[in-house]
Each structure stands twice: as C-alpha cells, then as structure tokens.
Design a protein around this motif. Structure first.
Motif, PDB file in Angstrom:
ATOM      1  N   GLN A  89       0.866  -1.066   0.030  1.00 23.03           N
ATOM      2  CA  GLN A  89      -0.104   0.173  -0.043  1.00 23.03           C
ATOM      3  C   GLN A  89       0.941   1.181  -0.215  1.00 23.03           C
ATOM      4  N   LEU A  90       0.393   2.132  -0.845  1.00 25.58           N
ATOM      5  CA  LEU A  90       1.313   3.236  -0.938  1.00 25.58           C
ATOM      6  C   LEU A  90       0.587   4.444  -0.059  1.00 25.58           C
ATOM      7  N   TRP A  91       1.282   5.396   0.364  1.00 22.70           N
ATOM      8  CA  TRP A  91       0.504   6.488   1.272  1.00 22.70           C
ATOM      9  C   TRP A  91      -0.333   7.312   0.502  1.00 22.70           C
ATOM     10  N   ASN A  92      -1.660   7.292   1.082  1.00 25.07           N
ATOM     11  CA  ASN A  92      -2.711   7.635   0.410  1.00 25.07           C
ATOM     12  C   ASN A  92      -3.909   8.397   1.274  1.00 25.07           C
ATOM     13  N   GLU A  93      -3.254   9.262   2.183  1.00 21.48           N
ATOM     14  CA  GLU A  93      -4.222   9.736   3.121  1.00 21.48           C
ATOM     15  C   GLU A  93      -5.107  10.685   2.313  1.00 21.48           C
ATOM     16  N   ASP A  94      -4.407  11.598   1.392  1.00 21.07           N
ATOM     17  CA  ASP A  94      -5.228  12.658   0.433  1.00 21.07           C
ATOM     18  C   ASP A  94      -6.060  11.981  -0.192  1.00 21.07           C
ATOM     19  N   LEU A  95      -6.116  10.614  -0.823  1.00 23.92           N
ATOM     20  CA  LEU A  95      -7.162   9.980  -1.837  1.00 23.92           C
ATOM     21  C   LEU A  95      -8.262   9.368  -0.966  1.00 23.92           C
ATOM     22  N   ARG A  96      -7.773   9.078   0.606  1.00 25.75           N
ATOM     23  CA  ARG A  96      -8.743   8.649   1.249  1.00 25.75           C
ATOM     24  C   ARG A  96      -9.851   9.801   1.830  1.00 25.75           C
ATOM     25  N   ALA A  97      -9.227  11.053   1.932  1.00 26.26           N
ATOM     26  CA  ALA A  97     -10.012  12.153   2.127  1.00 26.26           C
ATOM     27  C   ALA A  97     -10.952  12.621   1.044  1.00 26.26           C
ATOM     28  N   GLU A  98     -10.262  12.315  -0.142  1.00 26.12           N
ATOM     29  CA  GLU A  98     -11.048  12.332  -1.279  1.00 26.12           C
ATOM     30  C   GLU A  98     -12.269  11.503  -1.337  1.00 26.12           C
TER      31      GLU A  98
END
Length: 385
Positions: A89-98
C-alpha cells in the motif's frame, strides 16, 4: 668403393622388404570396444534445442499503476498469502480524504434529490386537482396553466437532482478507483517470491516502452509446468497428449514423466539462433511437483512413437547414416557393413536389415587405426542394459 655402396643399398632394401613382409603376415593388432546387437524397444523422440524452464502455472509480477511512497508491506518474502490479501500500500491519506468527501457529496445529492422529487410529486397532485376543477369550471384556464407549469418545473428539477446524484456516484467511483490504484491485492492464493522495495521508499510506474522490475512477484506454489523450445522442423510431429521424459540439472539421474499440453502457435525467430517453437508440458506425477522450484532448467524427450522388441544398436556405433563396423570373430578383423535403419534417438537405432542379433559392433570409432580391414582384439564390452 662402388661395390661397398651397392652392398649397403641391397642390405637396406632387404631390411625394408623384410619388415614390410613381416607386417603383412603379422599385422598390428588394435584394441577395440564393442557392443552387441540385441532386441529391445526403440523410441523416436524430439528433444529441446535449448534448456527449458520450469514455470508456475500462475505468476503475477505486480507494481502500482501510479507513483508514491510505500507505507505498508504486510508480508515478507516467502510468505503464503490468500486471494485479496493486501500485499502493498502506498501513502494515500489524501485520496482517502477525497473518498470521504465524495461519499458526503453523494449523501447530500441523494437528500436533495429526495426533497425536490417530493415537492415535484406534490406539485403534480395539485395540478391534477386543478385540472378537475378546470373541467368543472371552478377555476380559470389561466389558473390551471399556472399550476401545471409549476408542476412541470418541479418535475424537471427532480430529474436534474437525480442526474446530480448520478454525477456524485460517478465522482465517488473515481475517488475510490484512484485509491485502489495505491493498493496491490493478491489475485490468487500464492507465495511471495520477491519484493523489490522497502517501507518509505518511493516507487514509480514503468515509463511507456521501458520495463522496470516489479515490486511484488507472486507465484502459485502447487502448480508447475515446463516450457521448452523445439526445432521448427520437429514441431509438426509433436501433438498434445504425447508422453515425455523430463530431466533437470538439479535432479541428475532422475526422470520425471510428463505430457505435452500445448504447442506454440507461432515460430520464434531470434537473431543468431535457430528458429524454434515453444512447447509446454505438465508433470504427470503429482508427487514430483513437491520437488520443483520456479526457474529450474530442464530438458525433455518427447516420445513420438515406439517400436517394441526390435533389433537395436547404440546410436554411437553408427559410422554414418548407413554403415557400421562389425567385428568378425573368425579372422579377428573389422568389416564395414551397410544396414537399413528404422527409427532412432540419441541412445538407440533400430536395425531393419544388415545385422543379426548377437553380432559385435565397434563403438570406439574415434580411436587411431580403427577402420575396415584392421586386425583387432576386444578389450571391453559396452554395457547397454
């Protein structure tokens, strides 16, 4: 003086003649190794032109489709995983927020659509009542047109609200898809063969036309097959279902039974190499699978046909395509013999005519003096069990 020279010349000539006569009546005896014509089975086989390779039935070399920093590697190399397990898994906090934002927008669009469509339904009922009143002349035509227009407008607003709701659903799917691109899932039960990356390292997808090493290499551990090239000339004789013998460098002396499962649909043309066709074979003994590793080199003999209980000789005893050297025990000499041969392989050649069972054939053909007419003695017998 001249008489002495004549005497010397005559002595030398006599000595040479004597030596020649002695060699004529006492020729040199050479030592040869022989084998004997026997009855047995002969197989016509097709062998691979280059070493084949053991492959897994399913193998996935995976990398994320977008670049990013590795935030999770739940499994180490060699770990067994199940289908749909997260492998990377890549860092994806911004995509989770989206995704959260898109979910909220969808809920708002659904609520708004429900409210507007309720108002539209109520306006439609009011218009229906107004129409009945208009028919009974209790309201004017102008009043009825106003009520009907308002109902039509509310209906259009309802349709627009529902369309906005579909737009919100699509936006959520886009956000979820972008999030999914940061996660690698196991497509099948398997074993992680290799991980090309560490936590917090940055990975990038392969540029167009340039292949980079995969981040995760996943193989299926309980299903293997052999892929091997054969000469294009031999390809028409090979058919699916034919039996084969497989040997591996890692298991010298052991023969694995196999069966042809697939023949390539095109000829492989590589620079400075013979043109070949790729064939695939399965291992017919399930127990053999437990001994294998992906990447082992292997050779194969595909059995085209078998002639049983026929006269046969070792193929190494052939002088050429039609001749052999036979040891004649009566006069201890070597005789060249023409034969008619049948099917053959690297080990044995079938003899149709020209030899009888039990005759001795010379196998030390490369030794000095081994030729037709030479006097010989047998020093060893090749064992061809």
């Amino acid at each position: 003086m001249r008489f002495s020279r004549i005497i010397i010349f005559l002595l030398i000539a006599g000595t040479v003649a004597g030596i020649g006569y002695w060699r004529h009546i006492h020729p040199d005896v050479i030592s040869v190794t022989v084998t004997y014509v026997e009855k047995g089975d002969v197989e016509a086989t097709v062998a691979n032109t280059r070493a084949g390779t053991i492959k897994a039935c399913r193998r996935a070399k995976m990398s994320p489709s977008l670049g990013g920093q590795i935030s999770e590697l739940p499994f180490p190399e060699g770990a067994a995983v199940k289908r749909n397990d997260i492998l990377l898994q890549l860092w994806n906090e911004d995509l989770r927020a989206e995704v959260v934002h898109a979910e909220s927008a969808l809920r708002a669009a659904e609520d708004n659509s429900q409210a507007i469509c309720l108002q539209a339904a109520n306006a439609r009922r009011t218009a229906d009542r107004s129409y009945k009143l208009y028919q009974s002349e209790h309201v004017s035509r102008q009043e009825y047109d106003r009520v009907k227009s308002e109902a039509d407008a509310r209906h259009a607003e309802c349709k627009a609200a529902r369309a906005n709701m579909e737009v919100a659903k699509a936006a959520l799917q886009i956000a979820q898809s972008r999030l999914q691109r940061t996660i690698l899932y196991a497509p099948f039960d398997g074993v992680i063969a290799n991980i090309n990356g560490e936590l917090n390292e940055y990975v990038t997808p392969s540029p167009p036309g340039i292949q980079t090493p995969p981040v995760i290499d996943l193989i299926e551990p309980d299903c293997f097959y052999l892929s091997a090239p054969i000469d294009e000339v031999d390809a028409p004789r090979v058919k699916p279902g034919m039996a084969a013998r497989i040997t591996l460098d890692a298991w010298r002396g052991r023969i694995f039974p196999g069966e042809v499962t697939r023949i390539g649909s095109y000829v492989i043309d590589r620079e400075k190499q013979a043109r070949t066709v790729e064939v695939e074979l399965k291992f017919t003994n399930p127990e053999d699978i437990k001994s294998l590793l992906v990447g082992y080199s292997a050779d194969v003999d595909i059995i085209i046909k078998t002639h049983s209980n026929v006269l046969r000789i070792p193929s190494e005893a052939m002088l050429d395509e039609e001749h052999v050297l036979v040891f004649n025990p009566d006069n201890q000499t070597l005789e060249e013999r023409s034969i008619t041969k049948g099917i053959a392989n690297w080990n044995y050649t079938e003899v149709i005519s020209g030899l009888a069972e039990g005759e001795a054939l010379v196998t030390s053909l490369g030794d000095e003096g081994v030729e037709a007419g030479a006097v010989a003695e047998i020093t060893d017998r090749n064992s061809d069990d």
